[in-house]
Design a protein around this motif. Sequence first.
Motif: not given
Length: 183
Positions: A57-65
């Motif tokens: 679920x947190x993969x979009x945030x890691x993509x932003x990072x």
Amino acid sequence: VLCGAAARALPLLVANGPQATSIFDEGIYLSAAGVFSEGWMPYRDFAFLHPPSILLLLQPLTALAHGPFGWDDALVVGRWVGVALGTANIVLIALLAERWRGWVAGVVAATLYATNGPAIGIDRHILLEPAVAAAMLCAALLWLPRSDEVSTRRAVGAGALVGLAATIKLTGGNGLVAIDGAE
């Protein structure tokens, strides 16, 4: 709902608000999702004490990072997602209570959750509980329809959402007992 959203969002709007407070767990979840996105496997390559769905679920945030933002900005975006999820949970609670006991119960339940101090604090961070609550509230809404019959499709959907909650946090599946008991 608007007051609950404001209570969750206002601390993020003040000077240094998004970075002013931190909860140890949100850093663990975000960093674990980051190493997972680089190919590391939980339980094999690094210790992780929860089921793995939060890492997905947190993969979009890691993509932003890894992309246009840094880790600090990804954390801030995650906190705003928490505010949105907490606000959605207020609406889901209102709908569920209204369906179960009428509009007065819906207003009371939504008001109690919207103004609950621990819920306000949790809903503005990257934590497991808001996602588990959203999955369980959606499952309850499917399981407790307005009519007397629960269709197979609704029952399967409710079961899938309970399963999702249990893959985010093991205690997420405990809500099944509450849903079944409310019937």
